[in-house]
Design an enzyme around this catalytic site. Sequence first.
Site, short mmCIF file in Angstrom:
data_model
loop_
_atom_site.label_atom_id
_atom_site.label_comp_id
_atom_site.label_asym_id
_atom_site.label_seq_id
_atom_site.Cartn_x
_atom_site.Cartn_y
_atom_site.Cartn_z
N ASP A 62 63.56 -41.96 20.68
CA ASP A 62 62.62 -41.22 21.53
C ASP A 62 63.06 -39.77 21.77
OD1 ASP A 62 61.41 -43.78 21.90
OD2 ASP A 62 62.67 -44.16 23.66
N GLU A 271 51.24 -45.03 23.08
CA GLU A 271 52.38 -44.52 23.87
C GLU A 271 52.89 -43.25 23.21
OE1 GLU A 271 55.35 -47.65 23.54
OE2 GLU A 271 55.80 -47.10 21.47
O1 FUB Z 1 62.45 -46.60 24.00
C1 FUB Z 1 61.64 -47.50 24.71
C2 FUB Z 1 60.20 -47.32 24.36
O2 FUB Z 1 59.99 -47.59 22.98
C3 FUB Z 1 59.68 -45.91 24.54
O3 FUB Z 1 59.47 -45.55 25.87
C4 FUB Z 1 58.48 -45.99 23.70
O4 FUB Z 1 57.89 -44.77 23.44
C5 FUB Z 1 59.03 -46.67 22.47
O5 FUB Z 1 59.69 -45.76 21.63
#
Ligand code: FUB
Length: 371
Positions: A62, A271
């Site tokens: 991320d 997301e």
């Molecule tokens: O790293 C945890 C979660 O997985 C992140 O918040 C999302 O965007 C995905 O990458």
Amino acid sequence: MSVLNKVRFGMPLYLAAIGVLISCNSSSSSAGKNDTTATGADTIAKVKFLSPPLVKDIYTADPSAHVFNGKIYIYPSHDYDAGIKENDNGDHFAMKDYHIFSMDSIGGPITDHGVALDVKDIPWAGRQLWASDVAYKSGTYYLYFPLKNKQDIFQIGVATSENPAGPFKAEPEPITGSYSIDPAVFTDTDGKTYIYFGGIWGGQLQQWANGKRVNDSKTDLKNDDAPALSCKVVQLKGNMKEFDGAPKDALILDSLGKPLLGKDHDRRFFEGSWMHKYNNKYYFSYSTGDTHLLCYAIGDSPMGPFTYKGVFMKPVQGWTTHHSIIEFKGKWYIFYHDTELSGKTHLRNIKVTELTHNADGSIALIDPFVK
Ligand code: FUB
């Protein structure tokens, strides 16, 4: 939606197969090699990754990148193996601190500035420090981070430092009115700062409506013919620690001006949002999660609406990727992650590659593998 796509934080089978083959190979000696050949009884797979991992001694994911004082600073999640079985809720992403990295140049050495914020120092903490982002204003750096509170509900916190590399000190309470995950902050050329946030399934966005928690659904709401759930966007107050009003939908429209629908898993927001401005247009980019794509949509305001334009990164090895986009010394770059080092969904590594805006304003498609 195919059966393959139903497990949150699992992996589509074809990518899992690549991952298994790579982990067989890399566990003996070659973790981090850019070109991997694996052999089985009757299978040979050769995978060449577009870019090498930037960090090899800890797992990172991320990556939110920014240019501060002429240097690139990267704010990733810090993956580790907590021994938690993979599930739709994302419980195996049990991260408990952040490290910050910096680079003077793309391709040059990367510095690990150590632990910048630890979950044990956050007064309201429950568990799981997921994808964060940072903004700068008037001598202070603001780190925005999602974390489950003691009731296991994701909220967004803020921590401050005078140094872009930290350490950061968390505010005693999460941001009032915040929920869900994946904050991304964008300061416009007029000095106004906006925060985008949200993620469905394990990110809990589907549990909220009009700022109130309305259900405890674990995945999609199955409102296939209704407009898809939107990422949220709100301007930050001058103190950078409060929302200036109620978050609004960062609406994504199709070419006819209609909102993308819940069933449109190849295009709808899941997301990992990011905002960048190019030629006076606002580029809202995001992950489609269970269909493993990075897509973008363009608008005339940072608040949207945004018109869907297409995919700009094909699926990586791993369940999905999470990206950021920066301009550095006249070129554009995307930071992203995959699972090259581990072959495991929850142990990821950050990467960078160049991103190209075509003459018509579209973004050239990136394939994270070299054929
Ligand atoms: O790293 C945890 C979660 O997985 C992140 O918040 C999302 O965007 C995905 O990458």
